[in-house]
Design a protein around this motif. Sequence first.
Motif, PDB file in Angstrom:
ATOM      1  N   PHE A 184      -4.176   1.808   9.472  1.00 21.98           N
ATOM      2  CA  PHE A 184      -3.539   0.607   9.898  1.00 21.98           C
ATOM      3  C   PHE A 184      -3.491   0.651  11.648  1.00 21.98           C
ATOM      4  O   PHE A 184      -3.680  -0.362  12.073  1.00 21.98           O
ATOM      5  CB  PHE A 184      -2.267   0.594   9.125  1.00 21.98           C
ATOM      6  N   LEU A 185      -3.115   1.781  11.945  1.00 23.67           N
ATOM      7  CA  LEU A 185      -2.956   1.835  13.406  1.00 23.67           C
ATOM      8  C   LEU A 185      -4.582   1.356  14.258  1.00 23.67           C
ATOM      9  O   LEU A 185      -4.509   0.947  15.249  1.00 23.67           O
ATOM     10  CB  LEU A 185      -2.316   3.082  13.904  1.00 23.67           C
ATOM     11  N   ILE A 186      -5.277   2.220  13.601  1.00 23.62           N
ATOM     12  CA  ILE A 186      -6.835   1.961  14.267  1.00 23.62           C
ATOM     13  C   ILE A 186      -7.136   0.438  13.972  1.00 23.62           C
ATOM     14  O   ILE A 186      -7.599  -0.114  14.957  1.00 23.62           O
ATOM     15  CB  ILE A 186      -7.643   2.884  13.324  1.00 23.62           C
ATOM     16  N   ALA A 187      -6.816  -0.123  13.135  1.00 21.85           N
ATOM     17  CA  ALA A 187      -7.350  -1.704  12.778  1.00 21.85           C
ATOM     18  C   ALA A 187      -6.456  -2.419  13.908  1.00 21.85           C
ATOM     19  O   ALA A 187      -7.050  -3.338  14.453  1.00 21.85           O
ATOM     20  CB  ALA A 187      -6.968  -2.063  11.652  1.00 21.85           C
ATOM     21  N   GLY A 188      -5.360  -1.886  14.327  1.00 12.45           N
ATOM     22  CA  GLY A 188      -4.421  -2.624  15.182  1.00 12.45           C
ATOM     23  C   GLY A 188      -4.969  -2.445  16.686  1.00 12.45           C
ATOM     24  O   GLY A 188      -4.998  -3.468  17.451  1.00 12.45           O
ATOM     25  N   LEU A 189      -5.615  -1.281  16.740  1.00  9.22           N
ATOM     26  CA  LEU A 189      -5.789  -0.925  18.251  1.00  9.22           C
ATOM     27  C   LEU A 189      -7.342  -1.769  18.545  1.00  9.22           C
ATOM     28  O   LEU A 189      -7.292  -2.337  19.507  1.00  9.22           O
ATOM     29  CB  LEU A 189      -6.281   0.475  18.220  1.00  9.22           C
ATOM     30  N   ILE A 190      -7.838  -1.920  17.335  1.00  9.97           N
ATOM     31  CA  ILE A 190      -9.201  -2.660  17.624  1.00  9.97           C
ATOM     32  C   ILE A 190      -9.038  -4.125  17.684  1.00  9.97           C
ATOM     33  O   ILE A 190      -9.522  -4.879  18.489  1.00  9.97           O
ATOM     34  CB  ILE A 190     -10.273  -2.491  16.352  1.00  9.97           C
ATOM     35  N   GLU A 191      -8.065  -4.700  17.181  1.00  9.78           N
ATOM     36  CA  GLU A 191      -7.754  -5.946  17.085  1.00  9.78           C
ATOM     37  C   GLU A 191      -7.234  -6.173  18.374  1.00  9.78           C
ATOM     38  O   GLU A 191      -7.346  -7.631  18.904  1.00  9.78           O
ATOM     39  CB  GLU A 191      -6.564  -6.554  15.820  1.00  9.78           C
ATOM     40  N   ALA A 224       0.879  -1.339  -0.164  1.00  9.89           N
ATOM     41  CA  ALA A 224      -0.002  -0.021  -0.013  1.00  9.89           C
ATOM     42  C   ALA A 224       0.958   1.277   0.011  1.00  9.89           C
ATOM     43  O   ALA A 224       0.403   2.421  -0.062  1.00  9.89           O
ATOM     44  CB  ALA A 224      -0.988  -0.076   1.229  1.00  9.89           C
ATOM     45  N   GLN A 225       2.304   0.965  -0.108  1.00  5.44           N
ATOM     46  CA  GLN A 225       3.163   2.104   0.024  1.00  5.44           C
ATOM     47  C   GLN A 225       2.868   3.442   1.442  1.00  5.44           C
ATOM     48  O   GLN A 225       2.875   4.466   0.966  1.00  5.44           O
ATOM     49  CB  GLN A 225       3.150   2.871  -1.200  1.00  5.44           C
ATOM     50  N   VAL A 226       2.548   2.709   2.407  1.00  6.81           N
ATOM     51  CA  VAL A 226       2.135   3.340   3.451  1.00  6.81           C
ATOM     52  C   VAL A 226       3.512   3.761   4.300  1.00  6.81           C
ATOM     53  O   VAL A 226       4.230   2.693   4.597  1.00  6.81           O
ATOM     54  CB  VAL A 226       1.272   2.738   4.367  1.00  6.81           C
ATOM     55  N   ASN A 227       3.651   4.887   4.656  1.00 10.94           N
ATOM     56  CA  ASN A 227       4.885   5.168   5.370  1.00 10.94           C
ATOM     57  C   ASN A 227       4.732   4.574   6.957  1.00 10.94           C
ATOM     58  O   ASN A 227       4.438   5.517   7.789  1.00 10.94           O
ATOM     59  CB  ASN A 227       5.212   6.825   5.298  1.00 10.94           C
ATOM     60  N   LEU A 228       4.905   3.464   7.246  1.00 16.93           N
ATOM     61  CA  LEU A 228       4.580   2.841   8.821  1.00 16.93           C
ATOM     62  C   LEU A 228       5.498   1.977   8.968  1.00 16.93           C
ATOM     63  O   LEU A 228       5.532   0.715   8.065  1.00 16.93           O
ATOM     64  CB  LEU A 228       3.080   2.713   8.822  1.00 16.93           C
ATOM     65  N   ASN A 229       6.226   1.732  10.139  1.00 20.79           N
ATOM     66  CA  ASN A 229       6.951   0.559  10.369  1.00 20.79           C
ATOM     67  C   ASN A 229       5.899  -0.486  10.882  1.00 20.79           C
ATOM     68  O   ASN A 229       5.177  -0.265  11.721  1.00 20.79           O
ATOM     69  CB  ASN A 229       7.889   0.827  11.878  1.00 20.79           C
ATOM     70  N   ALA A 230       5.927  -1.729  10.178  1.00 16.41           N
ATOM     71  CA  ALA A 230       4.900  -2.687  10.653  1.00 16.41           C
ATOM     72  C   ALA A 230       5.098  -3.128  11.948  1.00 16.41           C
ATOM     73  O   ALA A 230       3.951  -3.449  12.413  1.00 16.41           O
ATOM     74  CB  ALA A 230       5.052  -3.974   9.436  1.00 16.41           C
ATOM     75  N   GLY A 231       6.061  -2.963  12.631  1.00 17.03           N
ATOM     76  CA  GLY A 231       6.210  -3.378  14.079  1.00 17.03           C
ATOM     77  C   GLY A 231       5.281  -2.462  14.943  1.00 17.03           C
ATOM     78  O   GLY A 231       4.702  -2.998  15.860  1.00 17.03           O
ATOM     79  N   LEU A 232       5.029  -1.162  14.404  1.00 17.01           N
ATOM     80  CA  LEU A 232       4.295  -0.282  15.162  1.00 17.01           C
ATOM     81  C   LEU A 232       2.600  -0.714  15.132  1.00 17.01           C
ATOM     82  O   LEU A 232       1.820  -0.451  15.854  1.00 17.01           O
ATOM     83  CB  LEU A 232       4.272   1.198  14.578  1.00 17.01           C
ATOM     84  N   PHE A 233       2.301  -1.285  13.855  1.00 20.39           N
ATOM     85  CA  PHE A 233       0.764  -1.956  14.107  1.00 20.39           C
ATOM     86  C   PHE A 233       0.578  -2.980  15.093  1.00 20.39           C
ATOM     87  O   PHE A 233      -0.242  -3.028  15.796  1.00 20.39           O
ATOM     88  CB  PHE A 233       0.776  -2.994  12.458  1.00 20.39           C
ATOM     89  N   TYR A 234       1.619  -4.051  15.393  1.00 25.16           N
ATOM     90  CA  TYR A 234       1.522  -4.787  16.375  1.00 25.16           C
ATOM     91  C   TYR A 234       1.835  -4.377  17.617  1.00 25.16           C
ATOM     92  O   TYR A 234       0.916  -4.766  18.958  1.00 25.16           O
ATOM     93  CB  TYR A 234       2.770  -6.118  16.277  1.00 25.16           C
ATOM     94  N   THR A 235       2.370  -3.082  17.929  1.00 24.08           N
ATOM     95  CA  THR A 235       2.733  -2.601  19.108  1.00 24.08           C
ATOM     96  C   THR A 235       1.403  -1.777  19.498  1.00 24.08           C
ATOM     97  O   THR A 235       0.750  -1.659  20.665  1.00 24.08           O
ATOM     98  CB  THR A 235       3.677  -1.392  19.025  1.00 24.08           C
ATOM     99  N   ALA A 236       0.446  -1.104  18.403  1.00 28.72           N
ATOM    100  CA  ALA A 236      -0.800  -0.592  18.863  1.00 28.72           C
ATOM    101  C   ALA A 236      -1.806  -1.941  19.209  1.00 28.72           C
ATOM    102  O   ALA A 236      -2.554  -1.436  20.211  1.00 28.72           O
ATOM    103  CB  ALA A 236      -1.198  -0.217  17.602  1.00 28.72           C
ATOM    104  N   ALA A 237      -1.716  -2.913  18.653  1.00 25.34           N
ATOM    105  CA  ALA A 237      -2.580  -3.933  19.160  1.00 25.34           C
ATOM    106  C   ALA A 237      -2.182  -4.463  20.437  1.00 25.34           C
ATOM    107  O   ALA A 237      -3.138  -4.749  21.230  1.00 25.34           O
ATOM    108  CB  ALA A 237      -2.506  -5.266  18.074  1.00 25.34           C
ATOM    109  N   ALA A 238      -0.886  -4.566  20.794  1.00 30.23           N
ATOM    110  CA  ALA A 238      -0.556  -4.805  22.111  1.00 30.23           C
ATOM    111  C   ALA A 238      -0.991  -3.848  23.149  1.00 30.23           C
ATOM    112  O   ALA A 238      -1.313  -4.275  24.333  1.00 30.23           O
ATOM    113  CB  ALA A 238       0.899  -5.001  22.189  1.00 30.23           C
TER     114      ALA A 238
END
Length: 418
Positions: A303-310, A243-257
Amino acid sequence: MNTVATLNPQARRNLGVLFTAGLLFWSSLASLLPTLPPYIKSIGAADDLLGVVMGSFAVGLLIVRPSLGRMADTRGRKGVLLLGISVAAIAPVCHLLTQSIPVLILVRMFHGVSIAAFTTAYSSLVVDLAPPHKRGELIGYMSLVNPIGMAVGPAMGGFLQAWQGFAPVFFLASGIGMMSLVCASQVTPPPLQPQPPIEQHGDQRFWRLLLSDRIRIPTMTMLLVGIAFGAIATFVPLYIAEAQVNLNAGLFYTAAAITSFATRFLAGKASDRYGRGRFITLGLLCYGVSMLVLWQARTAQGFLIAGLIEGIGGGTFLPIMIALVADRCQPHERGRIFGLFIGGFDLGIAIAGPLLGSVAKSIGYRGLYGVASGVAFAALLIFITLSSKSVSHSVKFALGYGKDPYAIPRDSPITQVG
């Protein structure tokens, strides 16, 4: 946390050491989440083959779960715990020894033994140490090792990979696993419960447990959630890159955590008072919504909102489902039943890799999460309609207005609403 203070000193010490070992264990595994998919792609795996390699982790889980569950019940939880952590310490560096996809599949299967052994033994030990009337609360507290590890691990792994490349991340994961092993060796488990006579035909015993009313629907629900979780664990880093989104994928998992951490503090204690059903329903709903948000995500915020909800979904669903199954089993069978029940989650992850990898190859990562949302909502529908002895009672239980008829009676029953 007042509940922990009321425990005897030996139980508090055991729980503290166990918590530290668990935190290190999950940090080790989670540090590889943002690293493994691009690493596997870098050695020539297409999306469908990537799914097979990642899913083979769960194949290893499935092969050993039943025997590890029996071992935990008959020979003790600690030995199984140490076995799982030992594999977690060895397996990461094994990824660096080959660039052959078939050999890497075997390495992933071996790594899967770690989580099969650890989760079975860890869950059983926590339930053994928890007073029955505070079971949900203590499981909630002790399950915090997962979101904390999932917050710390991916962030470390993602930043280390960006800074130094793949190899240091695998060495980091092994080092953290060794630290976990040292902590776990200090646990003093409670005495094993005596075993009643066991049927001669072990396979019949296995299927009788799996097909029993008290275990079948929780296991089926875990399987479907495992598919949705497999979509998160395997394809999010690649989806973000595509998706060419400027986001470290690790931060998605951090948001979920982060949200998973906050949720577990509240949900476990509340489920002891108001029953398990409504919290499992909430968790499943959040899983479905998070997949829908991922399906439509086009920005880092999405993506971060999705991680938070997950994270809310996982923090509510997983520990409360463990508490529900703990309510439904006797001490002498906990290892076997947890092995079967959590094995449903493993099977879902195993299916998710090749199945959703093929979906991604056909319709892309965005379409993959549309399919995953349907799977999550199917789990919600099954739990709402089939979790109890009739559809009407299932609906009441799932919404928090009915008791669990499969729960084994205890001195201080759960207070139900309605």
